[in-house]
Design a protein around this motif. Structure first.
Motif, mmCIF file in Angstrom:
data_model
loop_
_atom_site.group_PDB
_atom_site.id
_atom_site.type_symbol
_atom_site.label_atom_id
_atom_site.label_comp_id
_atom_site.label_asym_id
_atom_site.label_seq_id
_atom_site.Cartn_x
_atom_site.Cartn_y
_atom_site.Cartn_z
ATOM 1 N N ASN A 16 0.866 -1.185 0.000
ATOM 2 C CA ASN A 16 0.000 0.000 0.000
ATOM 3 C C ASN A 16 0.900 1.232 0.000
ATOM 4 O OD1 ASN A 16 -1.756 2.105 0.498
ATOM 5 N ND2 ASN A 16 -3.038 0.902 1.880
ATOM 6 N N PRO A 17 1.218 1.745 -1.183
ATOM 7 C CA PRO A 17 2.187 2.829 -1.273
ATOM 8 C C PRO A 17 1.855 4.060 -0.437
ATOM 9 C CG PRO A 17 1.671 1.970 -3.455
ATOM 10 C CD PRO A 17 0.729 1.319 -2.484
ATOM 11 N N ALA A 18 0.594 4.447 -0.348
ATOM 12 C CA ALA A 18 0.249 5.666 0.407
ATOM 13 C C ALA A 18 0.557 5.507 1.882
ATOM 14 C CB ALA A 18 -1.218 5.999 0.200
ATOM 15 N N LEU A 19 0.127 4.408 2.486
ATOM 16 C CA LEU A 19 0.401 4.187 3.900
ATOM 17 C C LEU A 19 1.837 3.740 4.130
ATOM 18 C CD1 LEU A 19 -2.775 2.479 5.386
ATOM 19 C CD2 LEU A 19 -1.853 4.701 5.948
ATOM 20 N N ALA A 20 2.374 2.979 3.181
ATOM 21 C CA ALA A 20 3.715 2.441 3.372
ATOM 22 C C ALA A 20 4.751 3.550 3.471
ATOM 23 C CB ALA A 20 4.064 1.478 2.248
ATOM 24 N N ASP A 21 4.568 4.654 2.766
ATOM 25 C CA ASP A 21 5.520 5.753 2.887
ATOM 26 C C ASP A 21 5.560 6.255 4.320
ATOM 27 O OD1 ASP A 21 4.953 7.257 -0.371
ATOM 28 O OD2 ASP A 21 6.200 5.584 0.247
ATOM 29 N N GLU A 22 4.396 6.419 4.920
ATOM 30 C CA GLU A 22 4.337 6.873 6.305
ATOM 31 C C GLU A 22 4.881 5.790 7.242
ATOM 32 O OE1 GLU A 22 1.374 9.170 9.402
ATOM 33 O OE2 GLU A 22 0.528 8.361 7.572
#
Length: 185
Positions: A16-22
């Motif tokens: 999950n790129p959006a959450l994984a960045d955080e």
């Protein structure tokens, strides 16, 4: 250790790129705090990363809430179930309400909470306790006090409430129990 952490971070970013960045940023911050000797802050960051990961898990669990039957609508719940689970040992949960304008059914799924195991004995011994059971596909659901409760893979509770079994069972039948069995693996 660095390779394992790097691999884990890479896998999270693919999931999950959006959450994984955080998540990646938070884990990196925890690692930096640890290297700097700030254990308290490292723990805070790890706790926050855990919350983010649980949110990702809950989002995945929501995908198992079936589409509404013909003539019904579905509203995915934005509840605090997952926050409450943290106090009960963790896990993930998802909930939706279904209505046809007359009937209303609430469907909830809770996975990987230590308290889930206690339902296994209840469901297995429902007849001895004088409780009714219903089959939904190959799954056994206990019917008590207006609720149908099933235990999937000994770690996932599926519960429907708000209507008679004949109304709730078609909604439960739309769940992909084989896929749900593999949730989180």
């Amino acid at each position: 250790m660095f390779r394992a952490t790097s691999f884990a971070l890479l896998m999270l970013s693919v999931a999950n790129p959006a959450l994984a960045d955080e998540v990646t940023d938070t884990l990196s911050s925890a690692l930096q705090a640890y290297e700097d000797g700030d254990i308290k802050y490292a723990i805070e960051e790890l706790d926050y990363a855990k919350q983010l990961l649980q949110a990702m898990s809950a989002q995945e669990l929501t995908s198992f809430l079936p589409e509404p039957p013909e003539g019904w609508t579905r509203e995915i719940g934005e509840s605090d179930m997952n926050a409450g689970l943290a106090f009960l040992g963790g896990g993930s949960a998802a909930e939706a309400s279904y209505t046809d304008g007359t009937e209303r059914v609430t469907l909830s799924i809770m996975a990987d909470n230590p308290m889930v195991a206690m339902f296994g004995g209840m469901i297995s011994n429902a007849a001895i306790m004088g409780l009714k059971t219903h089959r939904v596909g190959r799954e056994k659901f206990l019917y008590d006090d207006g609720e149908l409760t099933g235990l999937i893979d000994g770690r996932i509770i599926v519960q429907a409430s708000g209507a008679e079994p004949e109304v709730m069972i078609p909604i439960l039948e739309a769940i992909d129990f084989n896929a749900l069995n593999d949730f989180g693996r």
